[in-house]
Motif scaffolding. Structure first.
Motif, PDB file in Angstrom:
ATOM      1  N   ASP A 138       0.817  -1.220   0.000  1.00  0.00           N
ATOM      2  CA  ASP A 138       0.000   0.000   0.000  1.00  0.00           C
ATOM      3  C   ASP A 138       0.849   1.268   0.000  1.00  0.00           C
ATOM      4  O   ASP A 138       0.325   2.375   0.104  1.00  0.00           O
ATOM      5  N   GLY A 139       2.181   1.112  -0.076  1.00  0.00           N
ATOM      6  CA  GLY A 139       3.071   2.265  -0.137  1.00  0.00           C
ATOM      7  C   GLY A 139       3.481   2.859   1.191  1.00  0.00           C
ATOM      8  O   GLY A 139       4.130   3.904   1.233  1.00  0.00           O
ATOM      9  N   THR A 140       3.119   2.197   2.306  1.00  0.00           N
ATOM     10  CA  THR A 140       3.373   2.798   3.625  1.00  0.00           C
ATOM     11  C   THR A 140       4.412   2.059   4.463  1.00  0.00           C
ATOM     12  O   THR A 140       4.668   2.452   5.595  1.00  0.00           O
ATOM     13  N   LYS A 141       5.047   1.024   3.934  1.00  0.00           N
ATOM     14  CA  LYS A 141       5.949   0.198   4.745  1.00  0.00           C
ATOM     15  C   LYS A 141       7.143   0.980   5.264  1.00  0.00           C
ATOM     16  O   LYS A 141       7.509   0.876   6.431  1.00  0.00           O
ATOM     17  N   GLY A 142       7.807   1.734   4.394  1.00  0.00           N
ATOM     18  CA  GLY A 142       8.898   2.610   4.832  1.00  0.00           C
ATOM     19  C   GLY A 142      10.174   1.925   5.256  1.00  0.00           C
ATOM     20  O   GLY A 142      10.902   2.442   6.108  1.00  0.00           O
ATOM     21  N   LEU A 143      10.493   0.753   4.691  1.00  0.00           N
ATOM     22  CA  LEU A 143      11.720   0.064   5.052  1.00  0.00           C
ATOM     23  C   LEU A 143      12.930   0.903   4.655  1.00  0.00           C
ATOM     24  O   LEU A 143      13.044   1.367   3.524  1.00  0.00           O
ATOM     25  N   GLY A 144      13.860   1.096   5.593  1.00  0.00           N
ATOM     26  CA  GLY A 144      15.062   1.855   5.297  1.00  0.00           C
ATOM     27  C   GLY A 144      14.802   3.296   4.950  1.00  0.00           C
ATOM     28  O   GLY A 144      15.593   3.935   4.255  1.00  0.00           O
ATOM     29  N   GLY A 145      13.681   3.830   5.444  1.00  0.00           N
ATOM     30  CA  GLY A 145      13.359   5.230   5.158  1.00  0.00           C
ATOM     31  C   GLY A 145      12.639   5.445   3.850  1.00  0.00           C
ATOM     32  O   GLY A 145      12.508   6.579   3.384  1.00  0.00           O
ATOM     33  N   ALA A 146      12.157   4.361   3.226  1.00  0.00           N
ATOM     34  CA  ALA A 146      11.419   4.512   1.970  1.00  0.00           C
ATOM     35  C   ALA A 146      10.209   5.414   2.179  1.00  0.00           C
ATOM     36  O   ALA A 146       9.489   5.303   3.164  1.00  0.00           O
ATOM     37  N   THR A 147       9.995   6.318   1.248  1.00  0.00           N
ATOM     38  CA  THR A 147       8.920   7.300   1.362  1.00  0.00           C
ATOM     39  C   THR A 147       7.534   6.665   1.446  1.00  0.00           C
ATOM     40  O   THR A 147       7.266   5.661   0.788  1.00  0.00           O
ATOM     41  N   ASN A 148       6.690   7.238   2.255  1.00  0.00           N
ATOM     42  CA  ASN A 148       5.291   6.831   2.325  1.00  0.00           C
ATOM     43  C   ASN A 148       4.603   7.345   1.063  1.00  0.00           C
ATOM     44  O   ASN A 148       4.364   8.542   0.921  1.00  0.00           O
ATOM     45  N   LEU A 149       4.296   6.453   0.148  1.00  0.00           N
ATOM     46  CA  LEU A 149       3.733   6.852  -1.141  1.00  0.00           C
ATOM     47  C   LEU A 149       2.289   7.337  -1.023  1.00  0.00           C
ATOM     48  O   LEU A 149       1.782   7.990  -1.928  1.00  0.00           O
ATOM     49  N   GLN A 150       1.643   7.021   0.084  1.00  0.00           N
ATOM     50  CA  GLN A 150       0.282   7.523   0.287  1.00  0.00           C
ATOM     51  C   GLN A 150       0.299   9.000   0.682  1.00  0.00           C
ATOM     52  O   GLN A 150      -0.671   9.716   0.462  1.00  0.00           O
ATOM     53  N   ALA A 151       1.426   9.441   1.270  1.00  0.00           N
ATOM     54  CA  ALA A 151       1.511  10.821   1.754  1.00  0.00           C
ATOM     55  C   ALA A 151       2.374  11.713   0.871  1.00  0.00           C
ATOM     56  O   ALA A 151       2.301  12.934   0.968  1.00  0.00           O
ATOM     57  N   SER A 152       3.204  11.097   0.014  1.00  0.00           N
ATOM     58  CA  SER A 152       4.139  11.883  -0.789  1.00  0.00           C
ATOM     59  C   SER A 152       3.425  12.837  -1.743  1.00  0.00           C
ATOM     60  O   SER A 152       2.432  12.489  -2.370  1.00  0.00           O
ATOM     61  N   ASN A 153       3.954  14.051  -1.848  1.00  0.00           N
ATOM     62  CA  ASN A 153       3.396  15.058  -2.749  1.00  0.00           C
ATOM     63  C   ASN A 153       4.195  15.195  -4.044  1.00  0.00           C
ATOM     64  O   ASN A 153       3.993  16.143  -4.799  1.00  0.00           O
ATOM     65  N   LEU A 154       5.108  14.267  -4.298  1.00  0.00           N
ATOM     66  CA  LEU A 154       5.882  14.346  -5.533  1.00  0.00           C
ATOM     67  C   LEU A 154       4.978  14.216  -6.755  1.00  0.00           C
ATOM     68  O   LEU A 154       4.104  13.357  -6.795  1.00  0.00           O
ATOM     69  N   SER A 155       5.229  15.057  -7.744  1.00  0.00           N
ATOM     70  CA  SER A 155       4.457  14.990  -8.979  1.00  0.00           C
ATOM     71  C   SER A 155       4.853  13.751  -9.764  1.00  0.00           C
ATOM     72  O   SER A 155       5.881  13.125  -9.502  1.00  0.00           O
ATOM     73  N   GLN A 156       4.045  13.392 -10.736  1.00  0.00           N
ATOM     74  CA  GLN A 156       4.337  12.209 -11.534  1.00  0.00           C
ATOM     75  C   GLN A 156       5.663  12.364 -12.278  1.00  0.00           C
ATOM     76  O   GLN A 156       6.454  11.413 -12.370  1.00  0.00           O
ATOM     77  N   SER A 157       5.945  13.536 -12.800  1.00  0.00           N
ATOM     78  CA  SER A 157       7.191  13.751 -13.536  1.00  0.00           C
ATOM     79  C   SER A 157       8.403  13.579 -12.632  1.00  0.00           C
ATOM     80  O   SER A 157       9.435  13.044 -13.055  1.00  0.00           O
ATOM     81  N   LYS A 158       8.289  14.025 -11.383  1.00  0.00           N
ATOM     82  CA  LYS A 158       9.378  13.852 -10.433  1.00  0.00           C
ATOM     83  C   LYS A 158       9.568  12.379 -10.099  1.00  0.00           C
ATOM     84  O   LYS A 158      10.684  11.897  -9.922  1.00  0.00           O
TER      85      LYS A 158
END
Length: 241
Positions: free
Chosen positions: A185-205
């Motif tokens: 679901d994008g929230t595991k965060g192993l090794g500091g991996a970003t929470n993809l449910q909360a990230s505001n990065l645009s698709q191009s980024k």
């Protein structure tokens, strides 16, 4: 990628085991259980050497594999770890409560720094969207309000623009390459991996990060086609809440 993930899992496991072992010894020392402490030290002498060595080796490898400029919190963490491990060992060996408590506090502080990616142990908006799977803080600043405008309507448009085959393929790629660190679901965060449910990065980024890598996340540009990178970036957008 597999080697980095293996080293990351090993590093986390060894750190936890080392801290549990050190914590148990610290408790015995603080409770003046000197005989029990001496017995435990004798039984775990080899483990102390193994754990300490593995922490430095795996941590060094992950540091070597880190892509992009090393953030201040990570540099500070490395310096303090190198100081805290021998400090803790000496404190227990000499049964010095002050050194032992100092080392224990350092370990707890380092854990907080690692979790928040902040020397103040307060995650910033930039760190929540950039570390490990995102671009540097400068990219976050460059995005401005544009990335925040990618609302649910935009996400829905992205999904609708993909065929069922593209979406299924992107999900399969995500499962194979990304799920270990980010979770299904994008929230595991192993090794500091970003929470993809909360990230505001645009698709191009996200396309840029997937292709070129960042932090402990390797570059997948040579492993995936341009179309697959685009589809994978689009799929990660569907995880955003």
């Amino acid at each position: 990628m597999q080697a980095t993930v293996a080293f990351l899992h090993t590093h986390v496991l060894v750190v936890v085991l080392f801290l549990l072992l050190f914590g148990a010894k610290a408790v015995l020392l603080l409770l003046n259980k000197h005989k029990a402490l001496a017995k435990m030290r004798k039984q775990t002498r080899v483990l102390d050497i193994i754990f300490g060595t593995l922490i430095l080796v795996t941590g060094g490898y992950l540091l070597f594999r880190y892509q992009g400029d090393l953030p201040a919190w990570l540099i500070t963490k490395v310096v303090l770890v190198v100081a805290a491990i021998p400090l803790g060992i000496v404190g227990i060996k000499r049964e010095n409560k002050a050194l032992t408590v100092l080392a224990l506090l350092l370990f707890l502080y380092l854990y907080g720094v690692a979790e928040t990616k902040s020397l103040k142990m307060k995650p910033t908006a930039a760190s929540s969207t950039t570390e490990a799977t995102a671009t540097p803080e400068t990219d976050s600043a460059e995005m401005g309000d544009a990335s925040l405008s990618e609302s649910k309507e935009v996400q829905q448009t992205i999904v609708e623009s993909m065929s069922e085959a593209q979406l299924a393929n992107a999900q399969a790629i995500y499962t194979q390459l990304c799920q270990t660190c980010h979770g299904a679901d994008g929230t595991k965060g192993l090794g500091g991996a970003t929470n993809l449910q909360a990230s505001n990065l645009s698709q191009s980024k996200r396309v840029n990060v997937i292709a070129e890598g960042w932090g402990l996340m390797p570059a997948f540009g040579s492993q995936l086609t341009d179309e697959e990178v685009e589809a994978l970036a689009a799929y990660t957008m569907t995880l955003k809440k």
